[in-house]
Write a protein that holds these residues in place. Structure first.
Motif, short mmCIF file in Angstrom:
data_model
loop_
_atom_site.label_atom_id
_atom_site.label_comp_id
_atom_site.label_asym_id
_atom_site.label_seq_id
_atom_site.Cartn_x
_atom_site.Cartn_y
_atom_site.Cartn_z
N ILE A 49 43.11 26.85 -4.66
CA ILE A 49 43.33 28.10 -3.93
C ILE A 49 44.66 27.99 -3.20
O ILE A 49 44.93 26.99 -2.53
CB ILE A 49 42.19 28.38 -2.94
CG1 ILE A 49 40.89 28.51 -3.70
CG2 ILE A 49 42.48 29.62 -2.10
CD1 ILE A 49 39.67 28.67 -2.83
N VAL A 50 45.50 29.03 -3.33
CA VAL A 50 46.82 28.98 -2.71
C VAL A 50 47.09 30.22 -1.87
O VAL A 50 46.55 31.30 -2.11
CB VAL A 50 47.95 28.84 -3.76
CG1 VAL A 50 47.80 27.54 -4.54
CG2 VAL A 50 48.02 30.03 -4.69
N ALA A 51 47.94 30.02 -0.88
CA ALA A 51 48.54 31.09 -0.09
C ALA A 51 50.02 31.08 -0.47
O ALA A 51 50.69 30.07 -0.30
CB ALA A 51 48.36 30.83 1.40
N ASP A 52 50.51 32.18 -1.01
CA ASP A 52 51.88 32.25 -1.53
C ASP A 52 52.84 32.74 -0.46
O ASP A 52 52.79 33.89 -0.03
CB ASP A 52 51.90 33.18 -2.75
CG ASP A 52 53.22 33.17 -3.48
OD1 ASP A 52 54.21 32.62 -2.96
OD2 ASP A 52 53.26 33.71 -4.60
N TYR A 53 53.75 31.86 -0.04
CA TYR A 53 54.73 32.17 1.00
C TYR A 53 55.54 33.42 0.66
O TYR A 53 55.90 34.18 1.55
CB TYR A 53 55.66 30.97 1.19
CG TYR A 53 56.80 31.20 2.15
CD1 TYR A 53 56.62 31.06 3.52
CD2 TYR A 53 58.05 31.57 1.69
CE1 TYR A 53 57.65 31.28 4.41
CE2 TYR A 53 59.11 31.78 2.57
CZ TYR A 53 58.90 31.65 3.92
OH TYR A 53 59.92 31.86 4.79
N SER A 54 55.84 33.63 -0.61
CA SER A 54 56.67 34.77 -1.01
C SER A 54 56.02 36.11 -0.66
O SER A 54 56.71 37.12 -0.57
CB SER A 54 57.01 34.71 -2.50
OG SER A 54 55.84 34.83 -3.28
N GLN A 55 54.71 36.15 -0.45
CA GLN A 55 54.02 37.39 -0.04
C GLN A 55 54.41 37.82 1.37
O GLN A 55 54.23 38.98 1.72
CB GLN A 55 52.51 37.22 -0.10
CG GLN A 55 51.94 37.15 -1.48
CD GLN A 55 50.42 37.11 -1.42
OE1 GLN A 55 49.81 37.53 -0.44
NE2 GLN A 55 49.82 36.59 -2.46
#
Length: 93
Positions: A49-55
């Protein structure tokens, strides 16, 4: 037969250009899923599971934001996989 189960999975931050520039909270989320009864043991390591910094660039410019989590991988035999919470808060240092 099917059963519902859940486990705590760590969230990784991706696309962070400076490494550790973003602090997320919570750092672990609950993954709930349905599986065939006793087919195999499912562990937190089976999920990514990831949280995408680019968002972060999709939001107004405040220092505290929320990022929608993405399920990158899970065992194929699972269905109805849910992440709670679906968003994590983040603080840009």
């Amino acid at each position: 037969r099917y059963y519902e189960n859940s486990c705590q999975v760590s969230v990784s931050v991706v696309n962070d250009p400076m490494g550790s520039l973003v602090t997320i909270f919570p750092q672990e989320v609950t993954v709930t899923y349905w599986a065939l009864y006793r087919k195999r043991n499912i562990t937190p390591a089976d999920f990514s599971i990831v949280a995408d910094y680019s968002q972060l660039f999709n939001f107004a410019s405040s220092s505290e934001k929320n990022i929608r989590l993405e399920l990158l991988s899970a065992p194929e035999e699972l269905f109805n996989v849910r992440i709670v919470p679906q968003y994590v808060g983040c603080l840009v240092n």
